[in-house]
Design a protein around this motif. Structure first.
Motif, PDB file in Angstrom:
ATOM      1  N   ALA A 138       0.775  -0.847   0.053  1.00 15.39           N
ATOM      2  CA  ALA A 138       0.165   0.357   0.045  1.00 15.39           C
ATOM      3  C   ALA A 138       0.726   1.057   0.334  1.00 15.39           C
ATOM      4  O   ALA A 138       0.293   2.385  -0.796  1.00 15.39           O
ATOM      5  CB  ALA A 138      -0.791   0.128   1.129  1.00 15.39           C
ATOM      6  N   SER A 139       1.811   1.385   1.068  1.00 15.69           N
ATOM      7  CA  SER A 139       2.065   1.895   0.995  1.00 15.69           C
ATOM      8  C   SER A 139       3.412   2.951  -0.643  1.00 15.69           C
ATOM      9  O   SER A 139       3.549   4.200  -1.000  1.00 15.69           O
ATOM     10  CB  SER A 139       3.707   2.197   1.790  1.00 15.69           C
ATOM     11  OG  SER A 139       4.393   1.424   1.636  1.00 15.69           O
ATOM     12  N   ALA A 174      -9.966  -4.472   4.389  1.00 12.32           N
ATOM     13  CA  ALA A 174     -10.449  -3.516   4.821  1.00 12.32           C
ATOM     14  C   ALA A 174      -9.677  -2.184   6.067  1.00 12.32           C
ATOM     15  O   ALA A 174      -9.707  -1.732   5.973  1.00 12.32           O
ATOM     16  CB  ALA A 174     -11.137  -4.521   6.022  1.00 12.32           C
ATOM     17  N   GLU A 175      -8.730  -2.906   6.861  1.00 12.41           N
ATOM     18  CA  GLU A 175      -7.622  -2.149   7.610  1.00 12.41           C
ATOM     19  C   GLU A 175      -7.182  -1.573   6.724  1.00 12.41           C
ATOM     20  O   GLU A 175      -6.557  -0.213   7.368  1.00 12.41           O
ATOM     21  CB  GLU A 175      -6.432  -3.221   8.380  1.00 12.41           C
ATOM     22  CG  GLU A 175      -5.523  -3.348   9.218  1.00 12.41           C
ATOM     23  CD  GLU A 175      -5.711  -2.306   9.828  1.00 12.41           C
ATOM     24  OE1 GLU A 175      -4.948  -1.598  10.951  1.00 12.41           O
ATOM     25  OE2 GLU A 175      -7.408  -1.938  10.279  1.00 12.41           O
ATOM     26  N   GLN A 176      -6.478  -1.329   5.529  1.00 13.57           N
ATOM     27  CA  GLN A 176      -5.611  -0.226   4.699  1.00 13.57           C
ATOM     28  C   GLN A 176      -6.528   0.612   3.840  1.00 13.57           C
ATOM     29  O   GLN A 176      -6.149   1.907   3.995  1.00 13.57           O
ATOM     30  CB  GLN A 176      -4.769  -0.449   3.288  1.00 13.57           C
ATOM     31  CG  GLN A 176      -4.361  -2.806   3.134  1.00 13.57           C
ATOM     32  CD  GLN A 176      -2.625  -1.626   4.482  1.00 13.57           C
ATOM     33  OE1 GLN A 176      -1.945  -0.951   3.401  1.00 13.57           O
ATOM     34  NE2 GLN A 176      -2.718  -2.305   5.718  1.00 13.57           N
ATOM     35  N   CYS A 177      -8.067   0.573   3.982  1.00 16.28           N
ATOM     36  CA  CYS A 177      -8.716   1.258   4.132  1.00 16.28           C
ATOM     37  C   CYS A 177      -9.084   1.800   4.663  1.00 16.28           C
ATOM     38  O   CYS A 177      -9.587   3.502   4.988  1.00 16.28           O
ATOM     39  CB  CYS A 177     -10.019   0.325   3.497  1.00 16.28           C
ATOM     40  SG  CYS A 177     -10.414  -0.058   1.982  1.00 16.28           S
ATOM     41  N   LEU A 195      -6.977   2.938   7.426  1.00 13.18           N
ATOM     42  CA  LEU A 195      -5.565   3.780   7.640  1.00 13.18           C
ATOM     43  C   LEU A 195      -5.888   4.741   6.256  1.00 13.18           C
ATOM     44  O   LEU A 195      -4.604   5.830   6.350  1.00 13.18           O
ATOM     45  CB  LEU A 195      -4.394   2.533   7.698  1.00 13.18           C
ATOM     46  CG  LEU A 195      -4.049   1.253   8.430  1.00 13.18           C
ATOM     47  CD1 LEU A 195      -2.735   0.431   8.585  1.00 13.18           C
ATOM     48  CD2 LEU A 195      -4.284   2.609   9.950  1.00 13.18           C
ATOM     49  N   HIS A 196      -5.835   4.216   5.112  1.00  5.29           N
ATOM     50  CA  HIS A 196      -5.847   5.189   4.242  1.00  5.29           C
ATOM     51  C   HIS A 196      -7.352   6.085   3.548  1.00  5.29           C
ATOM     52  O   HIS A 196      -7.919   4.626   2.616  1.00  5.29           O
ATOM     53  CB  HIS A 196      -5.292   4.746   2.858  1.00  5.29           C
ATOM     54  CG  HIS A 196      -3.462   3.730   3.570  1.00  5.29           C
ATOM     55  ND1 HIS A 196      -2.474   5.122   3.400  1.00  5.29           N
ATOM     56  CD2 HIS A 196      -3.489   2.678   3.493  1.00  5.29           C
ATOM     57  CE1 HIS A 196      -1.366   4.327   4.167  1.00  5.29           C
ATOM     58  NE2 HIS A 196      -1.835   3.460   3.977  1.00  5.29           N
ATOM     59  N   PRO A 197      -7.483   6.340   4.399  1.00  3.41           N
ATOM     60  CA  PRO A 197      -8.985   7.273   3.903  1.00  3.41           C
ATOM     61  C   PRO A 197      -9.563   6.584   1.979  1.00  3.41           C
ATOM     62  O   PRO A 197     -10.829   6.962   1.115  1.00  3.41           O
ATOM     63  CB  PRO A 197      -9.087   8.586   4.382  1.00  3.41           C
ATOM     64  CG  PRO A 197      -8.235   8.351   5.780  1.00  3.41           C
ATOM     65  CD  PRO A 197      -7.750   7.486   5.110  1.00  3.41           C
ATOM     66  N   ASN A 198      -8.536   7.435   1.415  1.00  8.30           N
ATOM     67  CA  ASN A 198      -8.465   7.836  -0.498  1.00  8.30           C
ATOM     68  C   ASN A 198      -8.178   6.278  -0.876  1.00  8.30           C
ATOM     69  O   ASN A 198      -8.494   6.287  -2.604  1.00  8.30           O
ATOM     70  CB  ASN A 198      -7.663   8.409  -0.318  1.00  8.30           C
ATOM     71  CG  ASN A 198      -5.754   8.086  -0.068  1.00  8.30           C
ATOM     72  OD1 ASN A 198      -5.619   7.025   0.234  1.00  8.30           O
ATOM     73  ND2 ASN A 198      -5.617   8.208  -1.059  1.00  8.30           N
TER      74      ASN A 198
END
Length: 264
Positions: free
Chosen positions: A38-39, A73-76, A78-81
């Motif tokens: 993701a990063s 779901a966790e990445q979403c 952490l990252h609202p976009n």
């Protein structure tokens, strides 16, 4: 204005490079140096016009489904976009229960890849999935591969006729490496198509021709990260002779309609 990449893959940091390499091996592309975390996706788009990402991953075994869905779901969170899509496997025991669970987690749709999951797109087990999500969640379906028959556009045509309320993105312009076949089968059907893993192969003239043949209101911008650079894909698309309204529809409004959510 928002610019939404409607087709991106992400993986946990500890397997992000390994997963990317596996994808490269499947398609015969050197992906060994690519990080699919993701990063890495966010870093690749920093400073670009791309503001949002529809993210997903693929379960090649049923025991991976819940873990992948929790990760997305966790990445979403952490990252609202990020706009998260769940995975599903045709041999997962409780499809309906998992769909209920991922909806509660805030995921906005489902992604499947029949070729890597080794299942026909219109297999009865997947027909059961479509029945569960029709009218509830959209689905991104990898469509087309000249080497396999699992995801041929003709199979999708049967699905669309069987489930008229199913909202589908036939990824890769309706059929990766089968672009003209895809148009033949899907031109008059009710589905979206995205541009991921297509622009480099089609070129500007054919891309615009296909987009207008399908109807601009059905086309969504997608990069297929980490396969391709989202920024490079965006730059290719932006250089094509679309009108301002057409470009805005492809990179923003069509994705909003696909997911049933306004993006600002």
């Amino acid at each position: 204005m928002p610019v939404i990449d409607a087709h991106s893959h992400i993986y946990p940091d500890k397997i992000a490079c390994k997963a990317s390499s596996a994808v490269g091996e499947f398609y015969g592309v050197d992906m060994n140096a690519k990080n699919a975390s993701a990063s890495a996706l966010l870093a690749a788009c920093e400073g670009s016009p791309i503001t949002h990402h529809l993210v997903h991953s693929v379960a090649t075994r049923p025991d991976q489904v819940a873990t992948i869905n929790d990760f997305i779901a966790e990445q979403c969170r952490l990252h609202p976009n990020f706009i998260g899509f769940a995975t599903m496997h045709h041999d997962f025991e409780d499809m309906e229960g998992e769909i209920d669970r991922v909806m509660a987690l805030g995921l906005k749709g489902v992604k499947i890849h029949p070729d890597t999951q080794k299942v026909n797109l219109d297999d009865p087990r997947l027909m059961g999935l479509y029945e569960i999500i029709a009218g509830r969640l959209p689905i991104v379906i990898h469509t087309g591969d000249y080497r396999y028959d699992y995801s041929h556009p003709r199979r999708l045509k049967r699905i669309l006729r069987t489930f008229p309320n199913l909202v589908v993105d036939a990824a890769h312009f309706g059929g990766w490496s089968l672009f003209d076949y895809a148009l033949e089968y899907l031109e008059d059907e009710n589905c979206y198509v995205d541009t991921s893993s297509a622009l480099e192969f089609l070129g500007p003239r054919r891309t615009v021709e296909l987009a207008r043949a399908y109807g601009i209101e059905r086309i969504m911008f997608g990069s297929d990260f980490p396969m391709w650079s989202p920024v490079n894909e965006y730059n290719m698309l932006s250089a094509m002779p679309f009108t301002e309204d057409e470009f805005e529809a492809i990179t923003w409004h069509n994705v909003e309609r696909f997911i049933g959510q306004e993006i600002k």
